[in-house]
Design a protein around this motif. Structure first.
Motif, PDB file in Angstrom:
ATOM      1  N   ILE A 176      45.416  36.492  33.761  1.00  0.00           N
ATOM      2  CA  ILE A 176      44.378  37.503  33.905  1.00  0.00           C
ATOM      3  C   ILE A 176      44.997  38.746  34.532  1.00  0.00           C
ATOM      4  N   TRP A 177      44.321  39.894  34.389  1.00  0.00           N
ATOM      5  CA  TRP A 177      44.916  41.144  34.866  1.00  0.00           C
ATOM      6  C   TRP A 177      43.832  42.120  35.322  1.00  0.00           C
ATOM      7  N   LYS A 178      44.291  43.146  36.019  1.00  0.00           N
ATOM      8  CA  LYS A 178      43.391  44.193  36.495  1.00  0.00           C
ATOM      9  C   LYS A 178      44.166  45.497  36.606  1.00  0.00           C
ATOM     10  N   VAL A 179      43.570  46.599  36.156  1.00  0.00           N
ATOM     11  CA  VAL A 179      44.135  47.936  36.357  1.00  0.00           C
ATOM     12  C   VAL A 179      43.024  48.840  36.877  1.00  0.00           C
ATOM     13  N   ASN A 180      43.356  49.676  37.836  1.00  0.00           N
ATOM     14  CA  ASN A 180      42.387  50.672  38.286  1.00  0.00           C
ATOM     15  C   ASN A 180      43.109  51.940  38.691  1.00  0.00           C
TER      16      ASN A 180
END
Length: 856
Positions: free
Chosen positions: A524-528
């Protein structure tokens, strides 16, 4: 990869074993003293970022902060109630069915309680063993019990309202609640409070003591003691089997009809006509001890913190009419009243002809402890920790009887040990960060680490009386076929990069690999990012994916849920009996989160944040509607076969039987808006006022509903029934308010202070049905709830008087079908004047309190 994970965790364990002491602090470097009320959000945060020194107003993701002062201005000594009055997207359960009434839950953004991760000092908090089983918006909850953390032990709370599974692991789909404990070096404080509802009972006594001391030159120890007693509340009680809607005794000419013998018997029930006590809070005694400690050895800090709680609680269940046991024992099923020589049965210590009010009770022991080391070595900041938590609930049925045992032997116990729930969680963490100069406006922050988690869930069987045939009235014991021990392990690796390419731009990216022993692998991943166009205006946005493994309780919980007229088996999702019908083992949920917002400072002391979000969840785990084996609008013989195969024995007198089961049965989409405005006014000699206005709009839709297995195809139908009926879908879509707005003002003038708060709750609704056929809409209209507290500070002593729900707004009762006087046609229950338990502002009306505090 697997060998690397084990080696990192082994290093963590070895480091813990080598340390002579443990200490605790927030998961990053200690932050300066904060005033985390939304009115002053420029405070350093440790949630949602692994970069040190970031403040809430600088965050690329929406986060709310509340300090100890903000928490203290809510009258009820209960952390669930504190947060529901401060956080618009947070809703707390007001009333639960069966054992859920003994362990109430809460949720963020209208999603499941299981979608919010609770941290204490940045470390994962273990969940409760007491699964919320019965249908409703909180069904399936097995998350951390916030009521077991004393508000007096808390320095501040950080609520991250954004998906963060890539940063913190499974469960952080709706957001994260990070509870930071007090880390004072000296002093103490405490309070005593008394409160009560207006006309509903619920006397509450609570007291707390917080002590802090230095440990040597460079250490600290904080200890908090807390005790609370809360009595029953009663907000209903006209029983359709005994009275009509006006409270008059039923006669031979009414429907249902009472014989002359029954009329004479029922008229003697104590408290007539309010004979049924099921609607109201449980009676509970809660004792909690917590500690937070740390010691700096110079470059390396040892820390430890933990809690221990003991709760004894009981909740009333449906009243059992006088002839339910006695007449059956003397004459057998179908006999008539009035035969001589009735056998005396007296569970409540009253006349045996009075009937009885059974209660469900628990004796709960819960503890959690964390120990670790953190510091700096070779340019890296490291944090190695171990956390263990356990929750054990022994379940009892009190003031009850086993009907079949009494018929067969003319004897029955009145107290039954039904068995136990026990869950535990061991978590090992190794976290590392380092700043690297990369020619950007600020150093590149690199964070990486590993986590190992082991979960265990156990159901223990009840005593012989609790499982003889149908078991005790109101709550049968857990059978050997229900009992069992289930385990799971999980490992994960993560990498988080935080960059500032130019002064105005912040970027953060995280990726996480997870491996579960029963589900396999997932990435899973996240970018902000955030761009500050000026000091007065910034835009921020986030995209992330998430992953939630079903809890062991959702997969393996097994029990029989009963009323005087029904018996439904919660069939274990991963059982052979479930596969007999065609259900498969539970699989993980997958989620995708989007968020876009702005931070605006249009004037000095005025801050506005606005964030739009969408959370899509695939293969969501939900409890089905009632699937009937008998007594429903549609019945399936395979359901009865599965109940027998699972080893459950049902009460032969009930008219409805069936199953409920957790399954990956739907996809959902949640969209919403969060808005916060805060402003501080200084009126000179007239004092200062901190103003806040925060609101949340939230809408959840079921975008896909799966069909049931082919075995659940009604006669003459071409396709199986839908897994979720109108009622179950309404739990998802309408049982929480779409709009919640909280406006507050804290006025301080010298030694006086006044806190005024108004909360607007939008309309909520559910569909209810007596038989799974015809459904009836039930509504709680939009309402404004006012809270008020007035205080006076004498220095060492503080005195406060206040009210939550000042004007005593009451939840509406279940409405009747036009032309009838019997709500059994709507909800299938026994209480005619039952309040709607999904009311977002509770069922008890106003709560009024006094509090005296002290500090030294």
């Amino acid at each position: 990869m697997h060998r690397h994970t084990i080696s990192v965790l082994a290093l963590a364990v070895a480091s813990l074993a080598a340390t002579p002491a443990f200490a605790s602090a927030p998961p990053a470097e200690p932050a300066p003293a904060v005033s985390a009320d939304p009115a002053t959000p420029d405070d350093v945060i440790v949630t949602g970022t692994r970069t040190l020194g970031v403040t809430a107003v600088e965050s690329a993701t929406p986060i709310k902060l509340f300090d100890a002062d903000a928490l203290s201005h809510v009258g009820q000594p209960n952390l669930n109630q504190v947060l529901t009055q401060l956080v618009p997207s947070f809703t707390a359960q007001a009333f639960g069915g069966d054992t859920a009434n003994l362990t109430l839950s809460a949720r963020l953004r209208g999603l499941s309680p299981n979608h919010t991760l609770v941290l204490v000092n940045g470390k994962r908090r273990h969940g409760t063993a007491n699964l919320a089983v019965l249908g409703g918006p909180y069904q399936g909850a097995a998350t951390a019990d916030l009521d077991l953390i004393s508000p007096s032990s808390i320095k501040r709370i950080e609520v991250l309202e954004s998906g963060a599974a890539a940063q913190y692991g499974s469960d952080a789909i709706a957001g994260v609640i990070n509870i930071i404990l007090k880390d004072d070096k000296e002093g103490g404080s405490g309070y005593a409070t008394y409160g009560k509802t207006y006309g509903s009972g619920g006397e509450t006594y609570a007291g707390t003591l917080h002590l802090a001391t230095r440990v040597g030159e460079d250490g600290f120890l904080n200890v908090t003691l807390f005790h609370r007693f809360h009595d029953f509340t009663q907000v209903g009680g006209l029983d359709r089997r005994v009275t009509d809607a006006s409270g008059k005794l039923l006669t031979t000419a009414t429907s249902p009809a009472l014989s002359a013998a029954q009329q004479a018997l029922y008229a003697n029930i104590p408290g007539f006509p309010y004979v049924n006590k099921i609607n109201g809070d449980a009676k509970s005694y809660l004792t909690n001890v917590s500690f937070n400690a740390g010691y700096d050895f110079g470059g390396v800090e040892a820390y430890s913190f933990g809690t221990f709680s003991k709760r004894i609680a009981s909740a009333y269940e449906n009243f059992r009419v006088p002839d339910r046991i006695i007449a059956s024992a003397v004459l057998g099923v179908g006999g008539t009243l009035g035969a001589p020589g009735a056998i005396v049965f007296d569970p409540n210590g009253d006349n045996p002809s009075n009937g009885f009010n059974p209660r469900e009770g628990i004796r709960e022991e819960d503890f959690g402890i964390t120990g670790g080391l953190r510091g700096n070595v070779a340019g890296f900041h490291f944090d190695l920790s171990s956390t263990y938590g356990q929750d054990k609930n022994e379940v009892y049925t009190l003031d009850s009887a086993n009907r079949s045992l009494f018929i067969d032997t003319h004897f029955t116990p009145t107290t039954f040990y039904d068995g136990l729930f026990k869950s535990s969680e061991l978590t090992l963490n190794a976290d590392f960060t380092r700043e690297i100069e990369a020619g950007m406006a600020a150093p590149l922050n690199v964070a990486f680490g590993a986590e190992y988690r082991r979960n265990r869930y156990e159901i223990g069987a009840g005593d012989a009386g609790s499982i003889y045939k149908e078991g005790g009235q109101s709550y049968p014991g857990f059978r050997p076929s229900d009992a069992g021990v289930h385990k799971r392990t999980g490992t994960s690796l993560y990498l988080d990069l935080d960059a500032k390419p130019v002064e105005a731009l912040k970027l953060d990216a995280a990726v996480r690999y997870e491996h579960y022993s029963d589900f396999g692998d997932k990435v899973i991943w996240k970018v902000n990012g955030r761009y500050d166009f000026s000091s007065a205006f910034a835009l921020r946005g986030t995209i992330s994916t998430g992953f939630r493994a079903p809890t062991l309780a959702e997969s393996y919980y097994s029990a029989t849920n009963v009323s005087p007229t029904s018996a439904f088996v919660q069939l274990p999702a991963n059982s052979a009996a479930a596969k007999l019908i065609g259900f498969q083992n539970l699989q993980p949920e997958k989620s995708t989160n989007y968020s876009f917002g702005a931070v605006i400072r249009p004037a000095p002391k005025l801050i506005v944040t606005l964030d739009l979000y969408q959370v899509s969840i695939r293969d969501r785990i939900l409890g089905t509607g009632s699937i009937f084996g008998s007594g429903g609008a549609t019945n399936f013989p395979i359901v009865t076969t599965a109940i027998v195969a699972n080893g459950n024995v049902l009460d032969p007198t009930v008219s409805q039987t069936g199953i409920n089961i957790f399954t990956n049965g739907a996809d959902t989409r949640t969209r919403g808006i969060d808005l916060v405005l805060s402003y501080s006014s200084d009126f000179g000699s007239a004092g200062t006022v901190n103003w806040t206005l925060s609101g949340n709009y939230n809408e959840t839709k079921a975008t896909r509903i799966a069909l049931a297995p082919k075995t659940l195809t009604a006669p003459g139908a071409t396709a199986p029934i839908a897994l979720f009926d109108q009622g179950a879908i309404s739990y998802l879509e309408t049982a929480s308010p779409k709009v919640k707005i909280v406006g507050s003002a804290l006025w301080k003038l010298g030694q006086f202070s006044t806190t005024a708060r108004a909360t607007f709750f939008g309309t909520t609704s559910e569909y209810l049905s007596p038989n799974g056929g015809t459904f009836y809409l039930q509504r709680v209209p939009s309402t404004v709830i006012a809270d008020l507290e007035v205080g006076y500070d004498l220095g060492a002593v503080q005195v406060s008087l206040g009210a939550n729900n000042l004007f005593n707004k009451r939840a509406p009762t279940i409405s009747q079908v036009p032309g009838t006087t019997n709500t059994t046609l709507v909800g299938g229950g026994n209480v005619i004047d039952a309040p709607l338990g999904f009311s977002p502002y509770g069922i008890n009306g106003g709560y009024y309190y006094a509090r005296i505090g002290f500090k030294f």
